[in-house]
Design a protein around this motif. Structure first.
Motif, PDB file in Angstrom:
ATOM      1  N   CYS A  94      35.613  21.679 -11.233  1.00 25.53           N
ATOM      2  CA  CYS A  94      35.135  21.293  -9.909  1.00 25.53           C
ATOM      3  C   CYS A  94      35.782  19.976  -9.487  1.00 25.53           C
ATOM      4  O   CYS A  94      35.694  18.985 -10.206  1.00 25.53           O
ATOM      5  N   CYS A 130      32.122  23.645  -7.313  1.00 24.35           N
ATOM      6  CA  CYS A 130      31.034  24.396  -7.919  1.00 24.35           C
ATOM      7  C   CYS A 130      29.923  24.615  -6.876  1.00 24.35           C
ATOM      8  O   CYS A 130      29.954  24.029  -5.798  1.00 24.35           O
ATOM      9  N   CYS A 133      28.329  21.523  -5.418  1.00 28.48           N
ATOM     10  CA  CYS A 133      29.148  20.701  -4.541  1.00 28.48           C
ATOM     11  C   CYS A 133      29.426  21.390  -3.199  1.00 28.48           C
ATOM     12  O   CYS A 133      29.737  20.730  -2.218  1.00 28.48           O
TER      13      CYS A 133
HETATM   14 ZN   LIG Z   1      30.794  20.197  -8.543  1.00 30.08          ZN
END
Ligand SMILES: [Zn+2]
Ligand SMILES: [Zn+2]
Length: 135
Positions: A94, A130, A133
């Protein structure tokens, strides 16, 4: 049932490494850690339980696990991360929070023939965001 930590400890012992309480704690810490921690992160986590433990002990134990094929390592942005999953697999990283997750390789998806080069394994890194996020 024998856990991953116990198997790793047994294998380290048969590789000739003395199992000190510190080494046992390090192995237990990495065995079920799916976050791909660095040696520094593990060292900081274990320091409260083992105030006299040195960073070298952590690093050398992780290195011994990797040389025995019990863990794998992943180099990301200059940092070496340790991975209890020793089977070939890919990673998704990520860009937002730095989380690294395992991606199972799809069967038959690997490149097996490169002229002038023998492929032993394939490790891909997928970059993105991810779930946490994105939202
Ligand atoms: Zn993330
Ligand atoms: Zn992994």
């Amino acid at each position: 049932m024998q856990g991953r930590a116990d198997r790793m400890l047994a294998d380290l012992k048969s590789a000739g490494l003395k199992l000190t309480p510190q080494r046992i704690a390090i192995v237990r810490e990495i065995a079920d850690d799916v976050t791909h921690p660095t040696a520094q992160a593990l060292f900081e986590r274990l320091r409260s339980a083992f105030p006299t433990m040195s960073f070298a002990t952590v690093y050398n134990t992780l290195d011994a696990l990797a040389s025995c094929g019990l863990t794998s390592t992943l180099k990301l942005g200059g940092a070496v991360r340790f991975d209890p999953n020793a089977e070939p697999h890919h990673h998704a990283v990520c860009d937002g929070c730095g989380t690294v997750v395992d991606i199972e390789p799809s069967p038959g998806g690997a490149i097996t023939d490169l002229s002038g080069f023998r492929v032993l394994r394939e490790e891909r890194i997928y970059r993105g965001l991810c779930d946490r996020c994105i939202s």
